[in-house]
Design a protein around this motif. Sequence first.
Motif, mmCIF file in Angstrom:
data_model
loop_
_atom_site.group_PDB
_atom_site.id
_atom_site.type_symbol
_atom_site.label_atom_id
_atom_site.label_comp_id
_atom_site.label_asym_id
_atom_site.label_seq_id
_atom_site.Cartn_x
_atom_site.Cartn_y
_atom_site.Cartn_z
ATOM 1 N N ASP B 58 15.703 32.460 -52.492
ATOM 2 C CA ASP B 58 14.477 32.283 -53.273
ATOM 3 C C ASP B 58 14.257 30.805 -53.583
ATOM 4 O O ASP B 58 13.122 30.324 -53.560
ATOM 5 N N SER B 355 2.130 32.554 -51.339
ATOM 6 C CA SER B 355 3.127 33.575 -51.673
ATOM 7 C C SER B 355 3.528 34.456 -50.495
ATOM 8 O O SER B 355 4.377 35.321 -50.653
ATOM 9 N N TRP B 358 6.910 33.383 -50.164
ATOM 10 C CA TRP B 358 7.668 34.026 -51.236
ATOM 11 C C TRP B 358 8.028 35.468 -50.868
ATOM 12 O O TRP B 358 9.123 35.941 -51.167
#
Lengths: 310, 447
Positions: B58, B355, B358
């Motif tokens: 992450d 994202s 992500w």
Amino acid sequence: MAVTTLAAPTVPSVARGRQPHRRDDKAGWGMTAPFLVLYLAFLVGPLVYGIIMSFTNASMVKSGLNGWAGFANYAEVLSNSDFWSSMWHTVLFTLVTTPPLVVVSLAMAMLTDRLRRGRWFFRLVFFVPYVVPSAAVALVFGWMYAAQIGLFDSWLTDLGLPAPNFLGSGGWAMASVAIMTVWWTLGFNFVLYLAGLQEIPRDLYEAASVDGAGPWTQMWRVTIPMLRRTTLLVTALQVLASLKVFDQMYLLTQGGPNFATRPVIEYIYDIGFTDYRAGYSAAASLVYFAVILVVSVAWLLISRRQQKEA
Amino acid sequence: MAHSIGRRDLLRGLGLAGAAGLVAAGTAGCGSFLDTGITGGKPDKNALTYWNLFSGGDGVRMVQMEQAYQKAHPEVGLDAITLTWGNPYYTKLELAALSGRAPNVAVTHLSKVATLAQAGLLSALDPDELSGYGMTADKFTTAAWDKAHVGGTLRAVPLDTHPFVLYYRTDVCKKAGLLDSDGNLKPIVGTDGFTAALQAAAKVTGGYGGVVNVINDPSTCWRWFSTLYYQLGGRVLADDGRSVVLDDAKATRALSYIRELTVQRKLMPSGIDGGGVTQLFSTGKVGFLLDGEWDVTTYATAKSPFNMVPLPNFYGGTYTCWADSHALILPEGGNPDAAHRQVALTFVRSLLDHSLTWAQGGHIPAWKPVQDSKAYKTLKPQSNYTQAAYAASYDPPGWYSGAGSDFETVVGSAVSAVETGQLSPEAGVAQMRSGLTSYTTIKPPVA
């Protein structure tokens, strides 16, 4: 440190009764000023602030002291079963670790002292674990203790023995932390004892053997009595160190399983930082501080009497 | 005598030099952050401080997203700071906001937003202001958007939803006859269906059927328990944590099933920690794993043949599962004027736009333009459980609740003790109740 314990601190008779010179006095304060400033700023100051805070509802997420609480925090600490159970874990840990850390280090020091060659090697081997940081020790032991896949688990299974859940069952978790701590911190006491042993005059042993004392009698009648001061010091340092247990428990078990290994310092940390209750955790710290103080003073009184007898 | 004077002169000289050094450091302003801290001046409007708690995969993906922003906005000096996950992060964030040294933008869990807002540490976000950046309610996952509100005021911008999901080994499940003709897991229905699936997998592995973390991870224990308990319609806290509304019958039922799988049927190990869980699943010694979706990269890197789906509906009621979300906040005092807010909100929007990066870490993007994109829908196995984001149940509101909180530790420790067989389900519920009740009588430190 070892040296001061062996030579009795004799106060030079000249110094006694002499009035300290005023000018020397001033210079003394000047010399200690840098230390005093730091001591006041980082030890006395926070301690006083902590005492004040313990009587308030101080919170980690509110500025200021957030309102007077009187003795409510202390009443809550004294009646809180979580506080006392974590206090008991700390005391239990001290009771479990102190005897082996004193006795085993003495035994190892005596064995090492008998060696004629290669003494440096054993001194190094026994002392090295002490230098390893707690995080590294906890990581390595965590893998050895691990259920199903751990080293100890696989050894015991290979021997056909049922492997206990070293970190997963309440009783074993405390034992696992204690065993790891003994392995890890033994070296410090070992070095103190080794220094103590080397200070014992050899002619005492010669005299003892002339009198017909065997090795066991020599150990009980010469070695152990001559090490009394070292033993007092080692035990005192060990009790205080064990009462301060936090990092290895926090790293190895996070206080689990089901809070079975949560020491009082972790309780204070949880309450103060996770639950934001700075005032209450200050009160809990001060109760814990009082307990340590009582133990230290009791120890001081005992060792003073011992020294007078010696 | 002369010696003594010399020494005193030396001390005096040293003292003067030290004082001069302090003054010099204060006025020279060698670093902007130090300068702001000491003089209390306003930070440079083109400096953006961003705090997060992401490490591992992450962390790497977050850095990629930061770099994408930096490339598009070279005029802004982005200072991204990564701190240790959990308590240490929140302690620092709270103290920084409290002492007026808050970052411009920070990451939080949505389960922590209510507490942070009650403590007055979060700047309110005006819907009109956000719509200026294209961030409107219809562009976010509903459950996450709702959870970002405290008392009707928006306090955070959701970045993702990360639910508790079911991983399965395709090799084990295929041999166990649990896959359909396309190679996907046949739907599992009810506790009986799940038990049967674990039994079938256990026959293939010759050992356990599935695994979930039991030891030293109360949060995972809470996630597993809460998924079952929430599916039964249970609630834990009410009135912002001031009362415990645990339903004994439902909680006992959920705990009994958890215990049945470990202690009675031995379909899942009753004493296993994080390392063991990874080992058992990645080596195929179990067919199923219950865990947060964020471990997807661990098993993808290990090249395990696996897939992921939402957890089954165990009791046939309304479907739900435990989840939390990462969200972006503007701490109170972090952005003293409109110019700073503009930079901060542009950065937030940029993170949402990126994202998809992500999402590779398993998190379901909360930003609909990415969530509905073809690129995300073809991202497998990450997009298999998107629906879980809409059925998310978060930690209950309360000052002692949320990610990394003592609420999770208190409840999770009781669950763990039941899973290992130390406590009966009834005793586990009693322990949860007494542990939580002690918090309800305390004056909330955030109030």
